[in-house]
Design an enzyme around this catalytic site. Structure first.
Site, PDB file in Angstrom:
ATOM      1  CG  ASP A  29     -11.615  11.245   8.659  1.00 52.24           C
ATOM      2  OD1 ASP A  29     -12.096  11.167   7.509  1.00 52.24           O
ATOM      3  OD2 ASP A  29     -11.855  12.193   9.428  1.00 52.24           O
ATOM      4  CB  THR A  75     -26.400   6.017  10.098  1.00 48.89           C
ATOM      5  OG1 THR A  75     -25.961   6.893  11.140  1.00 48.89           O
ATOM      6  CG2 THR A  75     -26.595   4.631  10.668  1.00 48.89           C
ATOM      7  CD  GLU A  76     -24.304  10.043  11.208  1.00 44.87           C
ATOM      8  OE1 GLU A  76     -23.373   9.201  11.209  1.00 44.87           O
ATOM      9  OE2 GLU A  76     -25.199  10.057  12.067  1.00 44.87           O
ATOM     10  CG  ASN A  77     -20.061   7.644   5.898  1.00 44.30           C
ATOM     11  OD1 ASN A  77     -19.366   6.769   6.429  1.00 44.30           O
ATOM     12  ND2 ASN A  77     -19.757   8.928   6.044  1.00 44.30           N
ATOM     13  CD1 TRP A  78     -27.063   5.468   5.290  1.00 48.58           C
ATOM     14  CD2 TRP A  78     -26.761   4.603   3.249  1.00 48.58           C
ATOM     15  NE1 TRP A  78     -27.029   4.095   5.416  1.00 48.58           N
ATOM     16  CE2 TRP A  78     -26.850   3.539   4.188  1.00 48.58           C
ATOM     17  CE3 TRP A  78     -26.571   4.294   1.901  1.00 48.58           C
ATOM     18  CZ2 TRP A  78     -26.749   2.200   3.803  1.00 48.58           C
ATOM     19  CZ3 TRP A  78     -26.468   2.946   1.531  1.00 48.58           C
ATOM     20  CH2 TRP A  78     -26.559   1.933   2.472  1.00 48.58           C
TER      21      TRP A  78
HETATM   22  C1  FPP Z   1     -13.415   8.155   5.665  1.00 46.60           C
HETATM   23  O1  FPP Z   1     -12.616   8.953   4.823  1.00 46.60           O
HETATM   24  C2  FPP Z   1     -13.508   6.788   5.126  1.00 46.60           C
HETATM   25  C3  FPP Z   1     -14.661   6.136   4.826  1.00 46.60           C
HETATM   26  C4  FPP Z   1     -16.000   6.733   5.022  1.00 46.60           C
HETATM   27  C5  FPP Z   1     -14.649   4.778   4.229  1.00 46.60           C
HETATM   28  C6  FPP Z   1     -13.689   3.808   4.837  1.00 46.60           C
HETATM   29  C7  FPP Z   1     -13.635   2.604   3.997  1.00 46.60           C
HETATM   30  C8  FPP Z   1     -12.520   1.928   3.691  1.00 46.60           C
HETATM   31  C9  FPP Z   1     -11.168   2.226   4.197  1.00 46.60           C
HETATM   32  C10 FPP Z   1     -12.651   0.797   2.727  1.00 46.60           C
HETATM   33  C11 FPP Z   1     -12.475  -0.595   3.212  1.00 46.60           C
HETATM   34  C12 FPP Z   1     -12.823  -0.899   4.593  1.00 46.60           C
HETATM   35  C13 FPP Z   1     -13.207  -2.098   5.107  1.00 46.60           C
HETATM   36  C14 FPP Z   1     -13.254  -2.310   6.541  1.00 46.60           C
HETATM   37  C15 FPP Z   1     -13.677  -3.232   4.335  1.00 46.60           C
HETATM   38  P1  FPP Z   1     -13.297  10.180   4.066  1.00 46.60           P
HETATM   39  O2  FPP Z   1     -13.819   9.696   2.759  1.00 46.60           O
HETATM   40  O3  FPP Z   1     -14.314  10.824   4.960  1.00 46.60           O
HETATM   41  O4  FPP Z   1     -12.080  11.129   3.838  1.00 46.60           O
HETATM   42  P2  FPP Z   1     -12.123  12.732   3.764  1.00 46.60           P
HETATM   43  O5  FPP Z   1     -12.428  13.205   5.158  1.00 46.60           O
HETATM   44  O6  FPP Z   1     -10.731  13.065   3.336  1.00 46.60           O
HETATM   45  O7  FPP Z   1     -13.167  13.114   2.767  1.00 46.60           O
END
Ligand code: FPP
Length: 249
Positions: A29, A75-78
Site C-alpha cells: 500500500d 476487485t474493488e480497484n476497478w
Molecule cells: C496500492 O497502493 C497498490 C496497488 C493497488 C497496486 C500494486 C501494484 C504494484 C506494486 C505493481 C506491480 C505488482 C506486481 C505484483 C506485478 P495505492 O495506489 O492504494 O496507494 P495509496 O493508498 O497511496 O493511494
C-alpha cells in the site's frame, strides 16, 4: 520467550537467524501517496512499486523464504480512474514478459490468485504462458493476487464443494477445513506466517481472509515504493520475536 517455528535455511545472511517465515503475504500500500508526495502522477508510484516487488522476490530467494504472496489488484480497484487501471494492467503484462527469464533463472513458480477471466485477453495470455513455463520451479512460490477478493474466494470454494455434494462425490458431513482449504486459490500452500502491510493502514482489505486466521501481522508506515530489503529484514526480525501459540497456551 518461545520463538516461531524453526526451519533451517542455508542461504541466510548471518544476521537473520533460523526461524524464518515460510510464507510471507504483503499488502503493498501507499504507491499513490509516494507519487503525490513527489508531485508525480499516481502511476509513477506503481511503477516504482513494481521495482520493489522484484527486489523483495529476489530477497525471498536469497534468504530461503519459500512462498511470497502479494496483493496487486483487488476487485474493488476497478473503481479507480480508467487511466490508472489501464496502466496497472499494462504494467502487469509487461512485468510478466520482462521478468519471465529471471523468474526461470531464480526457480520461481508463479501462480495467480483471483478472477482472471475478467482481465484483458492479452494479459490473460501472458499469465498463462508464464504459469505454464514456471510451474515446475520449486525455489520460491510467488503468488500474485489480481482481481482478487477474499470473500469471493470463499464463495467460490463453497460453490466448488457444493457441486461435489450435488454430484454425490462428497457427503455434507464430510466437509472439513482441509476440503475448504483445498478449494481456495492457494490450494495446499501453507498459510502465511507473516502479513506485512505498508503505508500505515491497519486493515485486511479483503485479502486472504481464510488463510490469515493465525498469521502474525506487521504494519509499517513505510510506503510500498520506499520498502526495501532492510525494511523486509526488520519485519522478519519483528516476526521472529513473536510468541506464536495458535490459540494454545
Ligand atoms: C496500492 O497502493 C497498490 C496497488 C493497488 C497496486 C500494486 C501494484 C504494484 C506494486 C505493481 C506491480 C505488482 C506486481 C505484483 C506485478 P495505492 O495506489 O492504494 O496507494 P495509496 O493508498 O497511496 O493511494
Amino acid at each position: 520467550m518461545k520463538r516461531a517455528t524453526s526451519i533451517f535455511f542455508p542461504n541466510l545472511p548471518s544476521k537473520i537467524p533460523n526461524s524464518l517465515p515460510r510464507h510471507v503475504a504483503i499488502i503493498m500500500d501507499g504507491n499513490g501517496r509516494w507519487a503525490t508526495q513527489r508531485g508525480l502522477p499516481r502511476i509513477a508510484g506503481h511503477y516504482q512499486g513494481a521495482e520493489v516487488v522484484k527486489d523483495i522476490l529476489r530477497c525471498c530467494k536469497d534468504w530461503g523464504i519459500k512462498v511470497l504472496t502479494v496483493y496487486a489488484f483487488s476487485t474493488e480497484n476497478w473503481g479507480r480512474p480508467t487511466v490508472e487501471v489501464n496502466f496497472l494492467m499494462r504494467l502487469f503484462e509487461r512485468l510478466l514478459r520482462d521478468q519471465l527469464e529471471e523468474m526461470q533463472q531464480q526457480g520461481v513458480c508463479l501462480s495467480l490468485l483471483g478472477e482472471l477471466d475478467a482481465l484483458p485477453l492479452s494479459l490473460q495470455r501472458e499469465m498463462q504462458r508464464a504459469i505454464n513455463l514456471t510451474c515446475q520451479n520449486q525455489e520460491v512460490y510467488f503468488n500474485v493476487a489480481i482481481n482478487y477478493s477474499g470473500r469471493q474466494e470463499i464463495v467460490r470454494a463453497c460453490r466448488q464443494v457444493a457441486k461435489r455434494v450435488e454430484q454425490g462425490e462428497l457427503k455434507a458431513d464430510a466437509i472439513d477445513e482441509i476440503i475448504i482449504q483445498q478449494s481456495l486459490y492457494t490450494l495446499d500452500l501453507p498459510a502465511p506466517d507473516l502479513l506485512i502491510r505498508t503505508s500505515g493502514e491497519m486493515r485486511l482489505s479483503n485479502f486472504l481472509l481464510w488463510q490469515l486466521a493465525y498469521t502474525e501481522i506487521y504494519f509499517t508506515n513505510t510506503l510500498w515504493a520506499d520498502f526495501n530489503r532492510e525494511e523486509f529484514r526488520k519485519a522478519i526480525e519483528d516476526y521472529q520475536m513473536r510468541d506464536r501459540r495458535f490459540g494454545k497456551l
